[in-house]
Design a protein around this motif. Structure first.
Motif, PDB file in Angstrom:
ATOM      1  N   GLY A 240      -1.801 -15.855  14.955  1.00  0.00           N
ATOM      2  CA  GLY A 240      -1.831 -15.223  16.095  1.00  0.00           C
ATOM      3  C   GLY A 240      -2.966 -13.971  15.858  1.00  0.00           C
ATOM      4  N   VAL A 241      -3.816 -14.055  14.885  1.00  0.00           N
ATOM      5  CA  VAL A 241      -4.690 -13.283  14.662  1.00  0.00           C
ATOM      6  C   VAL A 241      -6.322 -13.745  14.273  1.00  0.00           C
ATOM      7  N   GLU A 242      -7.286 -13.354  14.495  1.00  0.00           N
ATOM      8  CA  GLU A 242      -8.588 -13.791  13.832  1.00  0.00           C
ATOM      9  C   GLU A 242      -9.031 -13.040  12.791  1.00  0.00           C
ATOM     10  N   GLY A 243     -10.026 -13.672  11.766  1.00  0.00           N
ATOM     11  CA  GLY A 243     -10.684 -13.096  10.882  1.00  0.00           C
ATOM     12  C   GLY A 243     -10.091 -13.032   9.540  1.00  0.00           C
ATOM     13  N   PHE A 244      -8.821 -13.817   9.437  1.00  0.00           N
ATOM     14  CA  PHE A 244      -8.139 -13.835   8.182  1.00  0.00           C
ATOM     15  C   PHE A 244      -7.925 -15.513   7.704  1.00  0.00           C
ATOM     16  N   ALA A 245      -7.448 -15.542   6.639  1.00  0.00           N
ATOM     17  CA  ALA A 245      -7.029 -16.991   6.162  1.00  0.00           C
ATOM     18  C   ALA A 245      -5.873 -16.690   5.364  1.00  0.00           C
ATOM     19  N   ARG A 246      -4.754 -17.434   5.337  1.00  0.00           N
ATOM     20  CA  ARG A 246      -3.719 -17.550   4.504  1.00  0.00           C
ATOM     21  C   ARG A 246      -3.573 -18.421   3.283  1.00  0.00           C
ATOM     22  N   LEU A 247      -3.492 -17.621   2.040  1.00  0.00           N
ATOM     23  CA  LEU A 247      -3.521 -18.511   0.907  1.00  0.00           C
ATOM     24  C   LEU A 247      -2.162 -18.437   0.397  1.00  0.00           C
ATOM     25  N   SER A 248      -1.456 -19.517   0.232  1.00  0.00           N
ATOM     26  CA  SER A 248      -0.472 -20.026  -0.535  1.00  0.00           C
ATOM     27  C   SER A 248      -0.290 -20.034  -1.962  1.00  0.00           C
ATOM     28  N   TYR A 249       0.456 -19.238  -2.968  1.00  0.00           N
ATOM     29  CA  TYR A 249       0.459 -19.262  -4.318  1.00  0.00           C
ATOM     30  C   TYR A 249       1.610 -19.910  -4.667  1.00  0.00           C
ATOM     31  N   CYS A 250       2.486 -20.534  -3.940  1.00  0.00           N
ATOM     32  CA  CYS A 250       3.786 -21.116  -4.720  1.00  0.00           C
ATOM     33  C   CYS A 250       3.299 -22.648  -4.911  1.00  0.00           C
ATOM     34  N   VAL A 251       2.148 -22.644  -5.649  1.00  0.00           N
ATOM     35  CA  VAL A 251       1.717 -24.082  -6.244  1.00  0.00           C
ATOM     36  C   VAL A 251       1.497 -24.208  -7.546  1.00  0.00           C
ATOM     37  N   SER A 252       1.337 -25.238  -8.230  1.00  0.00           N
ATOM     38  CA  SER A 252       1.430 -25.125  -9.778  1.00  0.00           C
ATOM     39  C   SER A 252       0.243 -24.139 -10.275  1.00  0.00           C
ATOM     40  N   ASP A 253       0.271 -23.782 -11.531  1.00  0.00           N
ATOM     41  CA  ASP A 253      -0.817 -22.717 -12.013  1.00  0.00           C
ATOM     42  C   ASP A 253      -1.991 -23.488 -12.160  1.00  0.00           C
ATOM     43  N   SER A 254      -2.088 -24.922 -12.289  1.00  0.00           N
ATOM     44  CA  SER A 254      -3.332 -25.477 -12.358  1.00  0.00           C
ATOM     45  C   SER A 254      -4.213 -25.551 -11.188  1.00  0.00           C
ATOM     46  N   ASP A 255      -3.236 -25.886  -9.998  1.00  0.00           N
ATOM     47  CA  ASP A 255      -3.765 -26.075  -8.707  1.00  0.00           C
ATOM     48  C   ASP A 255      -4.347 -24.499  -8.270  1.00  0.00           C
ATOM     49  N   LEU A 256      -3.441 -23.509  -8.618  1.00  0.00           N
ATOM     50  CA  LEU A 256      -3.834 -22.362  -8.275  1.00  0.00           C
ATOM     51  C   LEU A 256      -5.297 -21.917  -8.785  1.00  0.00           C
ATOM     52  N   GLU A 257      -5.321 -22.404  -9.940  1.00  0.00           N
ATOM     53  CA  GLU A 257      -6.722 -21.707 -10.910  1.00  0.00           C
ATOM     54  C   GLU A 257      -7.619 -22.486 -10.141  1.00  0.00           C
ATOM     55  N   THR A 258      -7.943 -23.768  -9.829  1.00  0.00           N
ATOM     56  CA  THR A 258      -8.619 -24.781  -9.322  1.00  0.00           C
ATOM     57  C   THR A 258      -8.839 -24.207  -7.992  1.00  0.00           C
TER      58      THR A 258
END
Ligand SMILES: Cc1ncc(COP(=O)(O)O)c(C=O)c1O
Length: 384
Positions: free
Chosen positions: A349-367
């Protein structure tokens, strides 16, 4: 043959943007998905074992509508341990927070009743409100650090306002509501007599001091508060579809009717396992999320992106408006050009942002973070 007439309020709604962007990422070979709010941990072993035990004991019949007595007692004790006093007859075990929210809103709303939702917000709220023929009233909080200011809230209240839905820690921002925000909501709810639905599904995933739950801070509003909680996020039990709600008897008796006719009850053989979950600590998972939260913040800083530091949940919501494109275009290009998927702010419902989810594996988050840094660098940001 002409198509069947369907719910026109529902027909106007788009399907989940989060799923749409995840699907786009799935079609892109090698893309790292930082899109879903789905813990990558497995449900802890003792919880899983309890289901096998329940099945071998033959717990396969209809349980009581609101939940098995053992689970209701355990939930009441658990909530007391977290500062909330609800008796067993003030609780309903639900099919996730999703059903708790649906049953609550369907029980509360008459056609045209208004529900205030501070945005950015989880898209489910708008869908339920509209499908119930209510009026969805978004309140943009993005200019105020995602907090609610009393005068802004006042400005969207009308005689048709029936409820507000508050989410802290928040999806998608990860922000935690300040005492001032909670008091602003309470003051308006008292003045105008509407309900406060607290979507507290992330209340155990908190990394900074100072977190307070609305229902703990404002017990005087108990008669018009509904607390929604879930097993999904803290115990990595998203696929179990288990949640619950707590409300004073006058509200609960109406929500209970909706619950009975929507789903009847939650599967009997899951409920003893839920009791086991309530007794299990989750410190290790919380520590891991906190470490990832710190990593995400330092990398976003290095990329020159601005964001409000997330105190809980497992999301970060950086500003991307300096790149001169819509959040959808930013996220589509990030998938295609850099192989990393985020969810556009427009989905919340808002413009100008993006959501990043960090409940992924450490290696996926790093990449994923590395690719995001290269992508923003290629757009003229600070290259990481
Ligand atoms: C804020 C919020 N509320 C509710 C839900 C739904 O939770 P459940 O899995 O318990 O239905 C989610 C899931 O992502 C969420 O982020």
């Amino acid at each position: 043959m002409p198509a069947c007439q369907t719910n026109t309020d529902l027909a106007r709604l788009a399907t989940s943007g989060i799923r749409r962007f995840t699907a786009l990422a799935n079609q892109t070979p090698g893309c790292v998905k930082l899109t879903l709010g789905e813990p990558e941990f497995d449900t802890p072993e003792p919880i899983r074992e309890a289901v096998a035990e329940s099945l071998s004991r033959g717990l396969t019949h209809y349980p009581p509508n609101n939940g098995r007595p053992e689970l209701l007692s355990a939930l009441s004790a658990y909530m007391r341990g977290h500062g909330l006093s609800y008796d067993v007859d003030e609780l309903i075990v639900t099919c996730g927070a999703t059903e708790a929210l649906s049953a609550s809103l369907l029980a509360l709303l008459n056609p045209g009743d208004e529900v205030i939702v501070p945005v950015p917000a989880f898209g489910l709220y708008e869908t339920i409100v509209r499908a119930a023929h209510g009026t969805y009233v978004p309140l943009d909080t993005s200019e105020y650090g995602f907090q609610i200011r009393e005068e802004e809230l006042e400005s969207v209240i009308t005689p048709r306002t029936r409820a507000i839905i508050i989410t802290s820690p928040n999806n998608p921002t990860g922000c935690i509501y300040t005492p001032e925000t909670l008091d602003a909501v309470a003051n308006c709810a008292v003045r105008h007599g509407f309900c406060v639905i607290c979507d507290d599904v992330y209340n155990r995933l908190v990394y900074d001091a100072g977190y307070e739950r609305f229902a703990v801070r404002h017990p005087e509003l108990r008669e018009r508060t509904i607390v929604v909680d879930s097993f999904s996020k803290p115990w990595a039990m998203t696929g179990w579809r288990l949640g619950w709600l707590a409300a004073a008897p006058s509200l609960k008796s109406q929500v209970e009717k909706m619950h009975q006719y929507l789903v009847s009850s939650v599967p009997a053989f899951l409920q003893d396992a839920a009791v086991v979950a309530l007794g299990l600590g989750i410190d290790e998972m919380v520590d891991t999320y906190k470490t990832r939260r710190d990593l995400v913040c330092s990398r976003l800083d290095a990329m020159g992106l601005s964001f409000n530091s997330p105190g809980g949940a497992f999301y970060s919501f950086p500003r991307i408006d300096s790149f001169g494109m819509s959040s959808e275009e930013f996220c589509e290009r990030a998938i295609r050009e850099a192989g990393v998927a985020l969810v556009p702010g427009s989905c919340f419902g808002v413009e100008g942002f993006a959501r990043l989810s960090y409940c992924v594996s450490d290696s996926d988050l790093e990449t994923g973070l590395e690719r995001l840094g290269e992508f923003t660098g290629s757009l003229g940001g600070v290259s990481f």
